[in-house]
Scaffold this motif. Structure first.
Motif, PDB file in Angstrom:
ATOM      1  N   CYS A  96       0.622  -1.230   0.137  1.00 27.40           N
ATOM      2  CA  CYS A  96      -0.039   0.128   0.144  1.00 27.40           C
ATOM      3  C   CYS A  96       0.799   1.183  -0.129  1.00 27.40           C
ATOM      4  O   CYS A  96       0.232   2.487  -0.273  1.00 27.40           O
ATOM      5  N   CYS A  99       0.965   4.074  -2.884  1.00 22.66           N
ATOM      6  CA  CYS A  99       0.137   5.087  -2.930  1.00 22.66           C
ATOM      7  C   CYS A  99      -0.099   5.777  -1.665  1.00 22.66           C
ATOM      8  O   CYS A  99      -0.422   6.937  -1.673  1.00 22.66           O
ATOM      9  N   HIS A 100      -0.570   5.233  -0.550  1.00 27.64           N
ATOM     10  CA  HIS A 100      -0.819   5.816   0.682  1.00 27.64           C
ATOM     11  C   HIS A 100       0.394   6.439   1.288  1.00 27.64           C
ATOM     12  O   HIS A 100      -0.002   7.134   2.289  1.00 27.64           O
ATOM     13  N   VAL A 120      -9.149  10.972  -8.328  1.00 29.12           N
ATOM     14  CA  VAL A 120      -9.159  11.158  -6.661  1.00 29.12           C
ATOM     15  C   VAL A 120      -7.968  10.408  -6.230  1.00 29.12           C
ATOM     16  O   VAL A 120      -7.515   9.247  -6.688  1.00 29.12           O
ATOM     17  N   ARG A 129     -13.084  10.508   6.753  1.00 31.95           N
ATOM     18  CA  ARG A 129     -13.661   9.147   5.809  1.00 31.95           C
ATOM     19  C   ARG A 129     -13.287   7.781   6.383  1.00 31.95           C
ATOM     20  O   ARG A 129     -14.010   6.867   6.234  1.00 31.95           O
ATOM     21  N   ARG A 133     -15.350   4.701   8.931  1.00 32.44           N
ATOM     22  CA  ARG A 133     -15.523   3.318   8.523  1.00 32.44           C
ATOM     23  C   ARG A 133     -15.419   2.389   9.600  1.00 32.44           C
ATOM     24  O   ARG A 133     -14.771   2.453  10.616  1.00 32.44           O
ATOM     25  N   LEU A 141     -13.458  -2.681   1.492  1.00 28.54           N
ATOM     26  CA  LEU A 141     -13.012  -1.670   0.520  1.00 28.54           C
ATOM     27  C   LEU A 141     -11.467  -2.235   0.115  1.00 28.54           C
ATOM     28  O   LEU A 141     -11.026  -2.104  -1.064  1.00 28.54           O
ATOM     29  N   ILE A 146     -11.821   0.385  -4.582  1.00 27.61           N
ATOM     30  CA  ILE A 146     -12.856   1.565  -4.913  1.00 27.61           C
ATOM     31  C   ILE A 146     -12.243   2.424  -5.672  1.00 27.61           C
ATOM     32  O   ILE A 146     -11.057   2.740  -5.487  1.00 27.61           O
ATOM     33  N   MET A 149      -8.545   2.624  -6.732  1.00 26.41           N
ATOM     34  CA  MET A 149      -7.747   1.831  -5.943  1.00 26.41           C
ATOM     35  C   MET A 149      -7.636   0.296  -6.381  1.00 26.41           C
ATOM     36  O   MET A 149      -9.077   0.003  -6.426  1.00 26.41           O
TER      37      MET A 149
END
Ligand code: HEC
Length: 174
Positions: A96, A99-100, A120, A129, A133, A141, A146, A149
């Motif tokens: 991850c 990207c994150h 996005v 957000r 969750r 997710l 989503i 992603m």
């Protein structure tokens, strides 16, 4: 049946060659064609295999398809132990981070490309957000993806996805 001598000779040689290659497991540096010989089949004088009870159902393997709404109520079966957290961080770094970002702030090395393309961008885990969750929603997710992603359902098993939820919570300060 009669065979002429050269044919017999070739047959014997071929059988010998097959016998040699088939019986010397590990003879190839790279076992590319692992051949049926190496299958876990029942060999001579081995006891009978036990068959599963007729009403047995598999409890591992395929993941059951559920909707996002159904996932909402699911509890994380992976406990927040130091070992599980460490594994979560590891999975996060592998899958991850690009990207994150290292800290889960959404600023990974490729995040800029999302912005430049008008997509996005990756989400920060400390955002309302994500913090809003449920664990079940997060695992859904990650599993199915989503927007831009990607889905991780072919890369990570259920246990790993739940373990990642621990990492998201930690990075998000929860
Ligand atoms: C290719 C880039 C990319 C990778 C790799 C990636 N993500 Fe994402 N992620 C995104 C983008 C983009 C979004 C926002 C998607 C949108 O809203 O359209 C997102 C959103 C999220 C969200 C918020 C979802 C929501 O709606 O609340 C979570 C949580 C998340 N990602 C977790 C992860 C985890 C965990 C991994 C690793 C297993 C991962 N992501 C890998 C790009 C990525």
């Amino acid at each position: 049946m009669r065979s002429s001598p050269p044919e017999v000779c070739i047959a014997i040689l071929a059988a010998a060659a097959l016998g040699v290659t088939a019986c010397t497991q590990g003879a190839y540096p790279l076992d590319f064609f692992n051949e049926m010989h190496y299958q876990p089949s029942q060999r001579r004088e081995q006891p009978d295999r036990l068959a599963p009870p007729p009403d047995a159902v598999p409890i591992t393997g395929r993941r059951s398809a559920i909707s996002f709404d159904q996932a909402t109520e699911l509890q994380n079966p992976v406990n927040r132990t130091p070992a599980n957290l460490e594994r979560g961080r590891q999975l996060y770094r592998l899958n991850c981070v690009a990207c994150h970002g290292q800290n889960g702030d959404g600023h990974g090395v490729v995040a800029g490309y999302f912005q430049a393309a008008g997509f996005v961008p990756p989400v920060a885990f400390s955002s309302e957000r994500v913090r809003g969750r449920t664990d079940g929603q997060l695992q859904w997710l990650i599993t199915y993806g989503i927007g831009n992603m990607p889905t991780f359902k072919h890369l990570l098993n259920e246990q790993d996805v739940w373990t990642l939820v621990l990492a998201i919570r930690e990075l998000g300060g929860q």
